[in-house]
Design a protein around this motif. Sequence first.
Motif, PDB file in Angstrom:
ATOM      1  N   ASN A   1      34.338  64.347  44.941  1.00  0.00           N
ATOM      2  CA  ASN A   1      33.304  64.203  45.793  1.00  0.00           C
ATOM      3  C   ASN A   1      33.496  62.891  46.850  1.00  0.00           C
ATOM      4  O   ASN A   1      34.170  62.065  46.445  1.00  0.00           O
ATOM      5  CB  ASN A   1      32.113  63.836  45.053  1.00  0.00           C
ATOM      6  N   SER A   2      33.308  63.267  48.191  1.00  0.00           N
ATOM      7  CA  SER A   2      33.534  62.416  49.327  1.00  0.00           C
ATOM      8  C   SER A   2      33.025  61.000  48.927  1.00  0.00           C
ATOM      9  O   SER A   2      33.503  59.932  49.035  1.00  0.00           O
ATOM     10  CB  SER A   2      32.906  62.563  50.580  1.00  0.00           C
ATOM     11  N   LYS A   3      31.727  60.690  48.365  1.00  0.00           N
ATOM     12  CA  LYS A   3      31.272  59.400  48.155  1.00  0.00           C
ATOM     13  C   LYS A   3      31.751  58.883  46.777  1.00  0.00           C
ATOM     14  O   LYS A   3      32.106  57.605  47.037  1.00  0.00           O
ATOM     15  CB  LYS A   3      29.430  59.568  47.622  1.00  0.00           C
TER      16      LYS A   3
ATOM     17  N   ILE B   1      35.171  57.254  48.214  1.00  0.00           N
ATOM     18  CA  ILE B   1      34.865  56.207  49.089  1.00  0.00           C
ATOM     19  C   ILE B   1      34.738  54.867  48.430  1.00  0.00           C
ATOM     20  O   ILE B   1      35.161  53.930  48.845  1.00  0.00           O
ATOM     21  CB  ILE B   1      33.581  56.361  50.344  1.00  0.00           C
ATOM     22  N   GLU B   2      33.944  55.256  47.082  1.00  0.00           N
ATOM     23  CA  GLU B   2      33.601  54.049  46.433  1.00  0.00           C
ATOM     24  C   GLU B   2      34.786  53.697  45.610  1.00  0.00           C
ATOM     25  O   GLU B   2      34.951  52.340  45.436  1.00  0.00           O
ATOM     26  CB  GLU B   2      32.527  54.513  45.271  1.00  0.00           C
TER      27      GLU B   2
ATOM     28  N   TYR C   1      30.244  62.485  39.180  1.00  0.00           N
ATOM     29  CA  TYR C   1      29.359  61.535  38.472  1.00  0.00           C
ATOM     30  C   TYR C   1      28.791  62.411  37.185  1.00  0.00           C
ATOM     31  O   TYR C   1      28.614  61.673  35.965  1.00  0.00           O
ATOM     32  CB  TYR C   1      28.167  61.254  39.398  1.00  0.00           C
TER      33      TYR C   1
END
Length: 248
Positions: free
Chosen positions: A169-171, A174-175, A233
């Motif tokens: 997942n992109s998010k 990035i995290e 997640y």
Amino acid sequence: AKYASGDFFLFLDNDTKIFEDTLQNFIYYIQKNPDHIVQLKLIKEDNTIDAAGGIIDDLGYSYEKNRGDSQDKVNEYSKVLYAKGAAMGMSRKVFEDLGGFDKEYFYGYDETDICLRAWKMGYKVVFIPISTVIHFEHGSFTKNEKKKIETLTYFLESRRLYFIFKNFNSKFIIERLHIITFYFLGSIFSDIFRRREPSLAKARVKALGWFLSRIPTIISQRSKRKKIKLDEYKLMKLGLIIRHKHIK
């Protein structure tokens, strides 16, 4: 898979041996659970576990479950993030729905990739203890230990980066981008100054070059993804993806 004519696929390494009831037990389970990808009980010659499936951490590193345990003590069905490709089975329908293996992989992460995609699309990956395969681990790499480690480092690092940026997942990426970068560069410095193995650092730089050359492919692959039912997640809540062990 291209030439197979059956309804079910069982993938085995070239240094494995099946028992008299291996296929029978595999077919018994997969016919009742055609939407599952299964990890057969993969054991070594000394009757310890080679793999009972695996999980990954949030940086893409893989961990095989129960490795080294007595096979007699590993008899519970369990959900796993991925099945080790040395003894992995699924239905033709699932395989084709997932688009098969990603041909960008040569060694490492091909089975992890297809299994993560399966979870995201709503399928399950399960370790089944009723069907057993012996893995002799003769290997297909050079007997030169130094060259072998360099080759493994190149393939595992290059494909790990590809796996992360293609699938996560992109998010989620990035995290963790700063941590992914920190560990990759830290490994290079460790190769040079602590391990004093500059050839390994060179293998990692080569791996980075391969990964960067595949960025157009990654963008294309991400644009074609089907609707995701489970993301990273949710897979972390299921315990199938864990936090990297050095991150508190």
